[in-house]
Motif scaffolding. Sequence first.
Motif, PDB file in Angstrom:
ATOM      1  N   SER A 190       4.491  30.447  19.857  1.00 10.65           N
ATOM      2  CA  SER A 190       5.152  30.746  21.128  1.00 10.65           C
ATOM      3  C   SER A 190       5.626  29.464  21.819  1.00 10.65           C
ATOM      4  O   SER A 190       6.740  29.407  22.357  1.00 10.65           O
ATOM      5  CB  SER A 190       4.211  31.520  22.048  1.00 10.65           C
ATOM      6  N   LYS A 191       4.772  28.410  21.798  1.00  9.23           N
ATOM      7  CA  LYS A 191       5.164  27.148  22.432  1.00  9.23           C
ATOM      8  C   LYS A 191       6.290  26.479  21.660  1.00  9.23           C
ATOM      9  O   LYS A 191       7.213  25.899  22.251  1.00  9.23           O
ATOM     10  CB  LYS A 191       3.964  26.205  22.529  1.00  9.23           C
ATOM     11  N   LEU A 192       6.245  26.560  20.335  1.00 11.91           N
ATOM     12  CA  LEU A 192       7.308  25.981  19.519  1.00 11.91           C
ATOM     13  C   LEU A 192       8.633  26.678  19.796  1.00 11.91           C
ATOM     14  O   LEU A 192       9.692  26.030  19.844  1.00 11.91           O
ATOM     15  CB  LEU A 192       6.945  26.092  18.040  1.00 11.91           C
ATOM     16  N   LYS A 193       8.580  27.959  20.033  1.00  5.57           N
ATOM     17  CA  LYS A 193       9.792  28.709  20.360  1.00  5.57           C
ATOM     18  C   LYS A 193      10.347  28.278  21.708  1.00  5.57           C
ATOM     19  O   LYS A 193      11.563  28.134  21.876  1.00  5.57           O
ATOM     20  CB  LYS A 193       9.479  30.213  20.364  1.00  5.57           C
ATOM     21  N   ARG A 194       9.464  28.042  22.687  1.00  2.66           N
ATOM     22  CA  ARG A 194       9.906  27.591  24.008  1.00  2.66           C
ATOM     23  C   ARG A 194      10.520  26.188  23.937  1.00  2.66           C
ATOM     24  O   ARG A 194      11.511  25.900  24.614  1.00  2.66           O
ATOM     25  CB  ARG A 194       8.736  27.599  24.993  1.00  2.66           C
ATOM     26  N   LEU A 195       9.910  25.317  23.127  1.00  2.00           N
ATOM     27  CA  LEU A 195      10.441  23.966  22.992  1.00  2.00           C
ATOM     28  C   LEU A 195      11.836  23.977  22.375  1.00  2.00           C
ATOM     29  O   LEU A 195      12.741  23.261  22.824  1.00  2.00           O
ATOM     30  CB  LEU A 195       9.497  23.109  22.141  1.00  2.00           C
ATOM     31  N   ARG A 196      12.018  24.791  21.345  1.00  2.00           N
ATOM     32  CA  ARG A 196      13.331  24.863  20.704  1.00  2.00           C
ATOM     33  C   ARG A 196      14.368  25.487  21.636  1.00  2.00           C
ATOM     34  O   ARG A 196      15.537  25.094  21.622  1.00  2.00           O
ATOM     35  CB  ARG A 196      13.221  25.679  19.421  1.00  2.00           C
ATOM     36  N   LYS A 197      13.932  26.408  22.448  1.00  2.00           N
ATOM     37  CA  LYS A 197      14.859  27.034  23.398  1.00  2.00           C
ATOM     38  C   LYS A 197      15.268  26.038  24.480  1.00  2.00           C
ATOM     39  O   LYS A 197      16.435  25.994  24.886  1.00  2.00           O
ATOM     40  CB  LYS A 197      14.198  28.259  24.037  1.00  2.00           C
ATOM     41  N   SER A 198      14.317  25.227  24.959  1.00  2.00           N
ATOM     42  CA  SER A 198      14.635  24.242  25.994  1.00  2.00           C
ATOM     43  C   SER A 198      15.540  23.139  25.461  1.00  2.00           C
ATOM     44  O   SER A 198      16.395  22.612  26.178  1.00  2.00           O
ATOM     45  CB  SER A 198      13.355  23.630  26.560  1.00  2.00           C
ATOM     46  N   ALA A 199      15.353  22.771  24.182  1.00  2.00           N
ATOM     47  CA  ALA A 199      16.208  21.741  23.579  1.00  2.00           C
ATOM     48  C   ALA A 199      17.632  22.235  23.379  1.00  2.00           C
ATOM     49  O   ALA A 199      18.582  21.458  23.449  1.00  2.00           O
ATOM     50  CB  ALA A 199      15.617  21.283  22.259  1.00  2.00           C
ATOM     51  N   ASN A 200      17.776  23.521  23.100  1.00  2.00           N
ATOM     52  CA  ASN A 200      19.105  24.133  22.948  1.00  2.00           C
ATOM     53  C   ASN A 200      19.932  23.429  21.866  1.00  2.00           C
ATOM     54  O   ASN A 200      21.130  23.194  22.012  1.00  2.00           O
ATOM     55  CB  ASN A 200      19.850  24.111  24.282  1.00  2.00           C
ATOM     56  N   GLY A 201      19.264  23.091  20.777  1.00  2.00           N
ATOM     57  CA  GLY A 201      19.958  22.477  19.657  1.00  2.00           C
ATOM     58  C   GLY A 201      20.274  21.005  19.817  1.00  2.00           C
ATOM     59  O   GLY A 201      20.891  20.402  18.936  1.00  2.00           O
ATOM     60  N   LYS A 202      19.840  20.368  20.892  1.00  2.00           N
ATOM     61  CA  LYS A 202      20.127  18.959  21.130  1.00  2.00           C
ATOM     62  C   LYS A 202      19.078  18.080  20.452  1.00  2.00           C
ATOM     63  O   LYS A 202      17.920  18.456  20.333  1.00  2.00           O
ATOM     64  CB  LYS A 202      20.159  18.658  22.628  1.00  2.00           C
ATOM     65  N   GLY A 203      19.506  16.912  20.022  1.00  2.00           N
ATOM     66  CA  GLY A 203      18.575  15.967  19.406  1.00  2.00           C
ATOM     67  C   GLY A 203      17.716  15.258  20.424  1.00  2.00           C
ATOM     68  O   GLY A 203      16.653  14.746  20.093  1.00  2.00           O
TER      69      GLY A 203
END
Length: 227
Positions: free
Chosen positions: A127-140
């Motif tokens: 769940s946390k990994l999903k939130r992190l990827r969502k917050s990054a929005n594909g950015k490096g």
Amino acid sequence: MYSSLVRLQNTFGFFTTVAFVVALLISASDFLSPRTPTVNVLKTTQLQTVKGRADYYSSKKEEYAIIKFTLDADLSSLFTWNTKQVFAYVTAEWPSAQNNNATNQAVIWDTIITAPSSDHLGNFSPSKLKRLRKSANGKGIDPSRGKLQLKNQRLKYPLTHPTGRLANTEDVQLKLHYNVQPWVGFLSWNQVQDWGKWKALKNGLSKKFTLPAIKVKEQAKKKTTRA
């Protein structure tokens, strides 16, 4: 003279040389990115000294400090395309009573801030990994991850001393540290002075404070007054 083994060795040697030069250029490119870490607020909100077992595995009772602190820091400038993760931690420091030139230092809180490119390496729940990827929005690079905002944060590790005494300890300060771990290059820690575009951490020290004395229970006070 030009056997397959010799050609293979020459090819491998050329490849390792190119790889070393590329890695050196990547590492040197970090110096072109400015670093301006800043601490806006670092202060204690609660101080208490108690006597007991600081942890469940402690074999004896000793004095330990209960501290709550507020931290507002911006470490976003430490993240570049070559940043793997940033290790941030807070220490409690105070001068040694036996040696004026020595300083007691204990880590009381820490965290690992991963870059979006290294989220898969962290020990995160799905769940946390999903939130992190969502917050990054594909950015490096996700600058919002470098902003630490803690309010009334409890200690992650108990604050004790080998002597078992902490009450009335003076000139205690909280200090923020960081360690930048790149994908390629050398590790770097918080600086005490500016190095070109890399600026030293500003306001990384809290005001000095004194750990309070151990509170005496009311019953004990009554017995002493009667005696």
